[in-house]
Design a protein around this motif. Sequence first.
Motif, PDB file in Angstrom:
ATOM      1  N   GLU A 199       0.822  -1.208   0.000  1.00 38.31           N
ATOM      2  CA  GLU A 199       0.000   0.000   0.000  1.00 38.31           C
ATOM      3  C   GLU A 199       0.865   1.272   0.000  1.00 38.31           C
ATOM      4  O   GLU A 199       0.356   2.386   0.012  1.00 38.31           O
ATOM      5  CB  GLU A 199      -0.933  -0.004   1.216  1.00 38.31           C
ATOM      6  N   ASP A 318      -7.790  -4.455  -5.108  1.00 37.29           N
ATOM      7  CA  ASP A 318      -6.896  -4.877  -4.021  1.00 37.29           C
ATOM      8  C   ASP A 318      -7.042  -6.363  -3.712  1.00 37.29           C
ATOM      9  O   ASP A 318      -7.011  -6.776  -2.561  1.00 37.29           O
ATOM     10  CB  ASP A 318      -7.095  -4.043  -2.750  1.00 37.29           C
ATOM     11  N   ASP A 320      -5.051  -8.951  -3.500  1.00 41.24           N
ATOM     12  CA  ASP A 320      -3.691  -9.483  -3.377  1.00 41.24           C
ATOM     13  C   ASP A 320      -3.675 -10.970  -3.744  1.00 41.24           C
ATOM     14  O   ASP A 320      -4.594 -11.701  -3.366  1.00 41.24           O
ATOM     15  CB  ASP A 320      -3.195  -9.349  -1.932  1.00 41.24           C
TER      16      ASP A 320
HETATM   17 CA    CA Z   1      -3.074  -5.059  -0.721  1.00 44.70          CA
END
Ligand code: CA
Length: 580
Positions: A199, A318, A320
Motif C-alpha cells: 500500500e 486490491d 492481493d
Molecule cells: Ca493489498
Amino acid sequence: MNFIKTTLALAGGAAIAVSSMSSQAQAGVTDADIANDSKTTHQIVTNGMGRKGQRFSPLKIVNKSNVKKLLPVWSFSFGGEKQRGQESQPLIYDGVMYVTSSYSRIFAVDVKTGEELWQYDARLPDGIMPCCDVINRGAALYGDLVYFGTLDAKLVALDRKTGKVKWKKKLGDYKAGYSFTAAPFIVKGNVITGVSGGEFGIVGKVEARNAETGELVWSRPTIEGHMGMLNGKPSTMTGKLNATWPGDMWKSGGGATWLGGNYDDETDTIFYGAGNPAPWNSHLRKGDNLYAASRLAINPDNGEIKWHLQTTPWEGWDYDGVNEVVSFNAGGKKLAATADRNGFFYVMDRTNGKLQNATPFVEQISWASSIDVKTGRPNFIDSNRAGDPTKSADGKKGKAIFAVPSFLGGKNWMPMAYSQNSGLFYVPSNEWGMDLWNEPVTYKKGAAYLGAGFTIKPLFEDYIGSLKAIDPMDGSIKWELKNNAPLWAGVMTTAGGLVFTGNPEGYFMALDDATGKVLWKFQTGSGIVSQPVTWEENGEQYFAVVSGWGGAVPLWGGDVAKRIKHLNQGGSVWVFKMPK
Ligand code: CA
C-alpha cells in the motif's frame, strides 16, 4: 528428555556458546526435523505444521467422541500496554514454545508450566508504517537459532536458548513503507523471507539468506523489470521490461510478498504469493502487471521463477494474490490449492501450475463471472471495474461501483487447512462487499499509494464470517459454519476427525470435520485471529492458540468495523488438554 532440563537450567544462567550449524549439523533443529514436521507429533518446527502447509495433525488421542473434555492447562500473557492483533502460530521444540506477538516481540515459554524463559523485544523506531496492524505471524527454527521478522523490516536470528541476537539483517527501508510480519521458513540451509508494504508502492521480493550468517544468497523481485540477485551479483531480470506495465509504473509496482510462503520437497519448489499491483487505481497501469496478484513457483537454488498463476490480471480491487498454496496429492496427481482474495478457489497441478478447476467460494462475486480453466484467466465483468477519474467531470473521482468480495477478500491471510482424514479443505471466508472508486495519485516515498476510496459493507444481516468445507476435486461446498464477525483465524485439522479454529468473539472451537457441528468451544477472553497447533507429549495431546483481537478488520473495515467495535483487545496464549 534430559536435554530439555539442561537447556532450561542453562537458560537462566551463563551465556551458551552457539555452535555453527555446518560444523555441528545435528545440533538443535535439523533438516530432517523440518522435512518430517507434518508426520512427527512431539514437536512443531514449521509454520503450517509441515512444509506443505496442510495444518493437518496425524494425532487422534483427542477425537470427536472425547473433545468435549478439553480443559485449559495454562495461559501466558504477552503483557505490556501494547496489545492489538495477535496472529501468531506457536512453535514447539525441546519442551519450549516459541511464540511471537504484536509489536515484534517473541517469547520462549516452558510448555509444561507456561513459565517465561526469555523475551525479546525488537525496540521499534518511530515512523514504522505497518498498513494493517502491528501483528506478527510466527517464527522459524533451525539449528540453535530462532528467526522472526520485525515491523521495521529486519530479519532477526536469536539463540533459541537465551534469546540473544546472533545476527540481524535489513530486508527493506522502513521509511519507504517496508515491514515484515510473516513467518520465515527454512529451505536447504537458507532462511526464506518476503516483504510487506504494497500500500506504499514498495516492490515485492522473495529472498534467501544463509541461515547461519544471514548473508543474502538470492533475491527475486516480484515485479517485471527489476533485476534479481544471486551470490552477490545481478542474476536475471524478472519478466521483460514493460511487457505488461506502462512507462515507469513498475518502479513502484507493489506485488508485496507479505504473507510468507512454503516449500514442497516433492517438486523442489518454493511457493510464494505476490500482492496487488500499486497503486490501486488500475487505470494508471493498463496491462496484466506481472507478477503482482500472482502465485510464484520458485527454484530454491537460484531464485528463478519456474511458473506462475496470476489470479487477477490488471488487478483493480486490491485482490492481493498472496494467499497460501497448500500442496496435496489426490487422484494420482501432485496438486496444490489456494483460496484467493478474489473469491475463487483454485486447484492446480503443482508440477506446472496448470489449473484443474477454479470455483467461487463466496457469494455474489461481482468482478468476474468465472475463471477460464484452460487459460487460468478470469472472465471479467467490465462494468464492475471502478471508473477512471480522468474521465470524470472534475477529474477527481471516478465512477464508483459496489464490488464483491471487499478488498479484505473472500479470504484474507488466515490459513486454510487440508485434512488427510476427510480429503476436504477447510476455508475461513467472509461475505462482504465494498463501495470502491478511483482517485488521482502520484508516488511519494513513504506515503500511502492507493488512488482509491472505499467503504466495506456486510452482505447479510446475521453473519459475515463463513467457514467452508470444500472438496478440492470439484470445488463443491460440503458444509458451512456461519459466524457473526468476520473470520480472521487460521484453521487446523486432525486425524481425530476434528477441525479447530477461533473467532473474533473469543471462542476457540472444535468442529466435526464431516458436518461442521461445533463439538467444543472455550472463551479465551479476547478475539482469536491466530493459528492453532497441536502436539503430543507423554501420550497426551496438547493444543495451543493465541488470543488477542485486532488485525486489518478494525482498522479498514468501514461499516463492518462498526458492527464489531465492542470486541476487546488482548494478548495471551492458551494451552489445552484432556484431564488424565
Ligand atoms: Ca493489498
